[in-house]
Design a protein around this motif. Sequence first.
Motif, PDB file in Angstrom:
ATOM      1  N   VAL A  64       3.680  -6.385  13.260  1.00 33.40           N
ATOM      2  CA  VAL A  64       4.715  -5.852  12.366  1.00 33.40           C
ATOM      3  C   VAL A  64       5.214  -4.507  12.894  1.00 33.40           C
ATOM      4  CG1 VAL A  64       5.197  -5.019  10.022  1.00 33.40           C
ATOM      5  CG2 VAL A  64       3.861  -7.105  10.347  1.00 33.40           C
ATOM      6  N   GLY A  65       4.303  -3.704  13.439  1.00 36.16           N
ATOM      7  CA  GLY A  65       4.690  -2.408  13.997  1.00 36.16           C
ATOM      8  C   GLY A  65       5.667  -2.569  15.158  1.00 36.16           C
ATOM      9  N   VAL A  66       5.333  -3.433  16.092  1.00 39.76           N
ATOM     10  CA  VAL A  66       6.196  -3.633  17.268  1.00 39.76           C
ATOM     11  C   VAL A  66       7.558  -4.173  16.840  1.00 39.76           C
ATOM     12  CG1 VAL A  66       6.495  -5.043  19.346  1.00 39.76           C
ATOM     13  CG2 VAL A  66       4.307  -3.913  18.912  1.00 39.76           C
ATOM     14  N   LYS A 124      14.425  -1.072  14.496  1.00 43.13           N
ATOM     15  CA  LYS A 124      15.033   0.239  14.248  1.00 43.13           C
ATOM     16  C   LYS A 124      15.665   0.798  15.517  1.00 43.13           C
ATOM     17  CE  LYS A 124      12.065   1.690  10.409  1.00 43.13           C
ATOM     18  NZ  LYS A 124      11.130   2.730   9.941  1.00 43.13           N
ATOM     19  N   THR A 148      -6.238  -8.196  10.360  1.00 44.94           N
ATOM     20  CA  THR A 148      -5.523  -7.000   9.941  1.00 44.94           C
ATOM     21  C   THR A 148      -4.841  -6.339  11.135  1.00 44.94           C
ATOM     22  OG1 THR A 148      -7.210  -6.687   8.262  1.00 44.94           O
ATOM     23  CG2 THR A 148      -5.755  -4.826   8.689  1.00 44.94           C
ATOM     24  N   TRP A 149      -5.602  -6.199  12.227  1.00 47.54           N
ATOM     25  CA  TRP A 149      -5.018  -5.534  13.400  1.00 47.54           C
ATOM     26  C   TRP A 149      -3.891  -6.348  14.018  1.00 47.54           C
ATOM     27  CZ3 TRP A 149      -4.737  -0.707  14.272  1.00 47.54           C
ATOM     28  CH2 TRP A 149      -5.761   0.158  13.874  1.00 47.54           C
ATOM     29  N   VAL A 174      -8.195   3.913   8.507  1.00 47.34           N
ATOM     30  CA  VAL A 174      -7.479   4.095   9.782  1.00 47.34           C
ATOM     31  C   VAL A 174      -6.393   3.035   9.930  1.00 47.34           C
ATOM     32  CG1 VAL A 174      -7.697   4.029  12.301  1.00 47.34           C
ATOM     33  CG2 VAL A 174      -9.423   5.210  10.925  1.00 47.34           C
ATOM     34  N   GLU A 175      -6.727   1.799   9.574  1.00 45.92           N
ATOM     35  CA  GLU A 175      -5.741   0.717   9.692  1.00 45.92           C
ATOM     36  C   GLU A 175      -4.527   0.977   8.793  1.00 45.92           C
ATOM     37  OE1 GLU A 175      -8.621  -3.041  10.696  1.00 45.92           O
ATOM     38  OE2 GLU A 175      -8.694  -2.181   8.696  1.00 45.92           O
ATOM     39  N   ALA A 176      -4.807   1.412   7.561  1.00 47.38           N
ATOM     40  CA  ALA A 176      -3.705   1.679   6.628  1.00 47.38           C
ATOM     41  C   ALA A 176      -2.798   2.780   7.177  1.00 47.38           C
ATOM     42  CB  ALA A 176      -4.260   2.079   5.261  1.00 47.38           C
ATOM     43  N   ILE A 214      -0.930  -5.568  11.891  1.00 45.97           N
ATOM     44  CA  ILE A 214      -0.455  -4.184  12.065  1.00 45.97           C
ATOM     45  C   ILE A 214       0.323  -4.050  13.375  1.00 45.97           C
ATOM     46  CG2 ILE A 214      -1.211  -1.804  12.526  1.00 45.97           C
ATOM     47  CD1 ILE A 214      -3.529  -2.354  10.526  1.00 45.97           C
ATOM     48  N   THR A 230       3.271   3.500  12.230  1.00 48.50           N
ATOM     49  CA  THR A 230       4.018   2.692  13.187  1.00 48.50           C
ATOM     50  C   THR A 230       5.126   1.882  12.512  1.00 48.50           C
ATOM     51  OG1 THR A 230       2.284   1.022  13.011  1.00 48.50           O
ATOM     52  CG2 THR A 230       2.195   2.495  14.908  1.00 48.50           C
ATOM     53  N   THR A 231       4.843   1.301  11.347  1.00 54.96           N
ATOM     54  CA  THR A 231       5.855   0.479  10.684  1.00 54.96           C
ATOM     55  C   THR A 231       6.803   1.344   9.859  1.00 54.96           C
ATOM     56  OG1 THR A 231       4.509  -1.509  10.678  1.00 54.96           O
ATOM     57  CG2 THR A 231       6.236  -1.381   9.033  1.00 54.96           C
ATOM     58  N   PHE A 232       6.276   2.278   9.082  1.00 52.14           N
ATOM     59  CA  PHE A 232       7.092   3.218   8.304  1.00 52.14           C
ATOM     60  C   PHE A 232       8.233   2.487   7.600  1.00 52.14           C
ATOM     61  CE2 PHE A 232      10.145   7.084   8.475  1.00 52.14           C
ATOM     62  CZ  PHE A 232       9.759   7.480   7.218  1.00 52.14           C
ATOM     63  N   VAL A 247      -2.495   3.828  10.355  1.00 51.46           N
ATOM     64  CA  VAL A 247      -1.802   3.401  11.582  1.00 51.46           C
ATOM     65  C   VAL A 247      -0.591   2.551  11.212  1.00 51.46           C
ATOM     66  CG1 VAL A 247      -1.980   1.921  13.633  1.00 51.46           C
ATOM     67  CG2 VAL A 247      -3.782   3.569  13.122  1.00 51.46           C
ATOM     68  N   MET A 248      -0.734   1.673  10.206  1.00 49.04           N
ATOM     69  CA  MET A 248       0.409   0.850   9.830  1.00 49.04           C
ATOM     70  C   MET A 248       1.549   1.711   9.277  1.00 49.04           C
ATOM     71  SD  MET A 248       0.703  -2.659   7.668  1.00 49.04           S
ATOM     72  CE  MET A 248       1.985  -3.788   8.222  1.00 49.04           C
ATOM     73  N   THR A 252       9.036  -3.858  13.903  1.00 45.62           N
ATOM     74  CA  THR A 252       9.831  -2.874  13.165  1.00 45.62           C
ATOM     75  C   THR A 252      10.388  -1.801  14.098  1.00 45.62           C
ATOM     76  OG1 THR A 252       8.358  -3.254  11.295  1.00 45.62           O
ATOM     77  CG2 THR A 252       9.828  -1.360  11.146  1.00 45.62           C
ATOM     78  N   ILE A 253       9.555  -1.356  15.031  1.00 42.93           N
ATOM     79  CA  ILE A 253      10.016  -0.342  15.991  1.00 42.93           C
ATOM     80  C   ILE A 253      11.219  -0.893  16.761  1.00 42.93           C
ATOM     81  CG2 ILE A 253       9.396   0.830  18.164  1.00 42.93           C
ATOM     82  CD1 ILE A 253       6.516   1.123  16.902  1.00 42.93           C
TER      83      ILE A 253
END
Lengths: 110, 218
Positions: A19-21, A27, A12-13, B39-41, A16, B47-49, B43-44, A23-24
């Motif tokens: 995908v976060g990096v 954008k 999961t991490w 927390v994971e949900a 997260i 950060t992803t939004f 944080v995603m 997407t940031i």
Amino acid sequence: MSDRLEKAVSETWIVIVAVGVMTIALKAVGPVLLGGKPLPQHLTGIVDLLAPALLAALVVTQVLGGDEEIVLDERLVGLGAAVVALLLRAPLLVVVIAAAASTAVVRLFT
Amino acid sequence: MSRARYRDGARKVAPIGVAALAFGASYGVLAQTSGFGSVEAIVMSATTFAGSAQFAAASILGAGGGVVSAIVAATLLNARYAPISVSMAPVFTGGLVRRLLESQLIVDESWAVSRRADGAFDRRLLVGAGLVLYPCWITGTAVGAIAGDALADPEDLGLDAAFPALFLALLVPQVRSRQALAAAVLGGVIALVLLPITPAGVPIVAAAAACLIGWRKP
């Protein structure tokens, strides 16, 4: 904690963060690399057409999109209500509410 | 005057804020059932939004589809942000950190409302709209991840139809020329053709290519 659960947590991490990096970065790419500078003149014609092309695609995918298939459902009624509201020159708020409310009502009775 | 533009952006997107809250909650529920902690949900979401990518990533992980598939699906779904981000670049002024932070408020809805009637993008409209959507999305996620299934399904409220209605309402004033109409029709047709045959996200980013009909020789 079982091995399986431990694996799931770390997976999961990984997702997260990755995908976060990604997407940031997607954008930020324009504003960070090209921010504040006018686009080259010959590209403005292209950029001007991006909004109509993408908005039309978003309408199509959000109304008809399924899991790699076209799905015809109550959302079409909502879009029809939005079209009527737009023809009546209703404000944005009314257009959005008309779409949601009509979709909800049809779902209630089907 | 400048404050008024932020407010305009916030006001234009407000009805979609409600939908963002509800879908944030349904993402929170999905994330929880897919094995995410709250927390994971959250944080995603922070950060992803980007809703569709988050739904895809969580459901793939939940179904045991694996890390790589989840990341690939989310990347395809967010690929459209590259052309969107480049198209908006000229209006982002100020220091690097400010440009980086403000660019994170770009989502389909804030981008769409930030285009003025004259065709130019307005950073203040985007930021005003983004500052409504971002807290709605995160709050919704938190509520969904913690409260779980006790919540109403946003589809029962027809909220999934709110998004295409918004995009359509914002599309209509964009179609001010034959060329804009051609781009919209072509974009819509590309999306429709690819919808049943490509993974989610591809139809949208491929439709962006319709704007190439505006190419003029340098």
